[in-house]
Write a protein that holds these residues in place. Structure first.
Motif, PDB file in Angstrom:
ATOM      1  N   GLN A  44      -8.407  10.359 -10.297  1.00 62.90           N
ATOM      2  CA  GLN A  44      -7.926   8.570 -10.649  1.00 62.90           C
ATOM      3  C   GLN A  44      -6.579   9.139 -10.661  1.00 62.90           C
ATOM      4  N   ARG A  46      -4.246  11.315 -10.572  1.00 59.06           N
ATOM      5  CA  ARG A  46      -3.337  12.820 -12.024  1.00 59.06           C
ATOM      6  C   ARG A  46      -2.588  13.631 -10.653  1.00 59.06           C
ATOM      7  N   ARG A  84      -1.216  11.043 -16.414  1.00 54.06           N
ATOM      8  CA  ARG A  84      -2.633  10.100 -16.116  1.00 54.06           C
ATOM      9  C   ARG A  84      -2.879   8.845 -16.362  1.00 54.06           C
ATOM     10  N   TRP A  86      -4.146   5.259 -17.652  1.00 52.22           N
ATOM     11  CA  TRP A  86      -5.171   4.114 -18.954  1.00 52.22           C
ATOM     12  C   TRP A  86      -4.770   3.131 -18.927  1.00 52.22           C
ATOM     13  N   LEU A  87      -5.102   2.709 -19.774  1.00 56.86           N
ATOM     14  CA  LEU A  87      -4.614   1.176 -20.245  1.00 56.86           C
ATOM     15  C   LEU A  87      -5.378   1.771 -21.620  1.00 56.86           C
ATOM     16  N   TYR A  97     -11.585   1.702 -26.248  1.00 57.45           N
ATOM     17  CA  TYR A  97     -12.494   2.770 -25.810  1.00 57.45           C
ATOM     18  C   TYR A  97     -13.447   2.919 -27.522  1.00 57.45           C
ATOM     19  N   THR A 111     -14.258   6.829 -23.429  1.00 57.45           N
ATOM     20  CA  THR A 111     -12.978   6.239 -22.716  1.00 57.45           C
ATOM     21  C   THR A 111     -13.941   5.320 -21.179  1.00 57.45           C
ATOM     22  N   PHE A 115     -11.639   4.471 -16.110  1.00 52.27           N
ATOM     23  CA  PHE A 115     -10.310   5.563 -16.200  1.00 52.27           C
ATOM     24  C   PHE A 115     -10.591   6.319 -16.057  1.00 52.27           C
ATOM     25  N   GLN A 116     -11.722   6.644 -15.268  1.00 55.70           N
ATOM     26  CA  GLN A 116     -12.130   8.116 -15.881  1.00 55.70           C
ATOM     27  C   GLN A 116     -12.960   8.973 -14.176  1.00 55.70           C
TER      28      GLN A 116
END
Length: 385
Positions: A44, A46, A84, A86-87, A97, A111, A115-116
């Motif tokens: 993603q 990262r 990384r 995320w939101l 989440y 998660t 996102f992952q």
């Protein structure tokens, strides 16, 4: 057999890149000072780790056991990485989440796959930068769906960039590597995002290797009203692990990866920087972000039904540890995190959040002037706070 770093927390950058490359492609950015930044499109976009040189110690936290296991779709696909995307928010009636109706408990935490899971497409690349684009859809606890495009640029910073961004000169005795991510979300749906049904925010998290003497140092506005810090995310943090100096406006939080705890600072208290320091590693890490002046609306990530869902924190720090007595940790790390304001966007509108990571390696007397200038907290390096 589990694959581990050559020595706990002491892998070189080349070691980590070689390990990561066994499982997924790695893009390595170069700074004009010799620094190296490893970025993973597969994970993603990262920033997995960085280093002063290609043969220097790796400064991010790479979760080798998890990567080698090849798992995906877990509650938290914890590949590691020092930046990384995320939101937020995490919990609450607008949280992202927890499935709608689920309890705000660790066993229900999940998660979002957006996102992952899945590689991010690199739309531009140079020696010093790489840009990713991604279109995602996520649904919050209130069953509101958000459709958005993400554009994420990762860029190696130069010595001149450091001087401009931190307003501090870097002497030859200090070695460094620095990078920034510029993260943009665009509302690609046909409806406005409004408070009544929840708002997302950009949330950037950096994972780092803990040490027995590692500590997180966060300056705050000592004149602002309200509590200096929220330390109740996962149970109140013990006083011996969190020291708050109201007079001088600085807090120190233990970052040993041994006891789970999280803290946050609201926009009235937070400044635009946070840091960590380990004397044994001779490492000062500074995180800086763009904090819009006068903005007060930030999402609340507390794991509870919230009376004030837009009175959240802008800076967070997390120290990993067992999730419950007898339970394992998430891997053993600490995090420095920053968030954008809540994204109240009409269709086609954008929100941008820039997050920078600076690593400085040197003797304490060479690092103190940087800490003093940027954090107003050089004493925190030598334990006087």
């Amino acid at each position: 057999m589990k694959e581990r770093a050559p020595a706990a927390g002491k892998a070189t950058f080349a070691d980590d890149v070689a390990f990561l490359s066994k499982y997924a492609p790695v893009s390595v950015l170069e700074s004009d000072g010799g620094g190296r930044i490893a970025v993973s499109p597969t994970y993603q976009g990262r920033v997995m780790t960085s280093a002063i040189t290609g043969e220097s110690e790796s400064l991010g936290w790479v979760h080798r056991d998890f990567i080698a296991a090849g798992k995906t779709g877990t509650p938290f696909d914890n590949f590691g990485g020092e930046d990384r995307f995320w939101l937020g928010p995490e919990g609450g009636q607008f949280g992202l989440y927890f499935p709608p109706g689920a309890p705000f408990a660790f066993d229900a935490w999940q998660t979002p796959a957006a996102f992952q899971q899945g590689a991010w497409v690199a739309s531009a690349r140079s020696r010093t930068s790489i840009t990713f684009t991604r279109t995602i859809t996520v649904t919050n606890y209130a069953r509101t769906t958000f459709q958005m495009e993400i554009v994420r640029e990762v860029r190696a910073l130069s010595k001149g960039d450091i001087a401009r961004k931190l307003d501090v000169p870097i002497g030859d005795a200090v070695k460094w590597v620095a990078f920034e991510t510029v993260n943009t979300i665009t509302n690609t749906s046909d409806r406005a995002w409004v408070e009544a049904s929840g708002l997302p925010s950009i949330w950037i998290l950096g994972q780092f290797a803990p040490a027995a003497d590692a500590k997180i140092i966060i300056p705050f506005d000592e004149m602002a009203k309200g509590p200096a810090v929220n330390d109740a995310y996962f149970g109140k943090v013990p006083a011996e692990r969190l020291r708050v100096d109201e007079k001088n406006g600085v807090l120190v939080f233990t970052a040993d990866g041994k006891e789970r705890g999280k803290i946050g600072l609201d926009p009235a208290r937070a400044k635009s920087v946070a840091a960590s320091y380990s004397a044994s590693s001779r490492l000062l890490t500074i995180v800086q972000y763009d904090k819009p002046e006068g903005e007060t609306r930030y999402v609340n990530s507390m794991w509870e039904q919230q009376a004030r869902p837009f009175a959240g924190d802008v800076i967070n720090a997390y120290n990993d540890g067992p999730s419950a007595p007898g339970k394992p940790s998430l891997g053993g790390f600490y995090e420095l995190e920053t968030s954008s304001p809540a994204a109240a966007l009409t269709p086609g509108k954008k929100l941008v959040h820039a997050h920078r990571t600076f690593h400085f390696v040197g003797d304490v007397h060479d690092l103190e002037p940087i800490a003093d200038r940027v954090l107003g907290a050089s004493d925190a390096l030598t334990g006087n706070h």
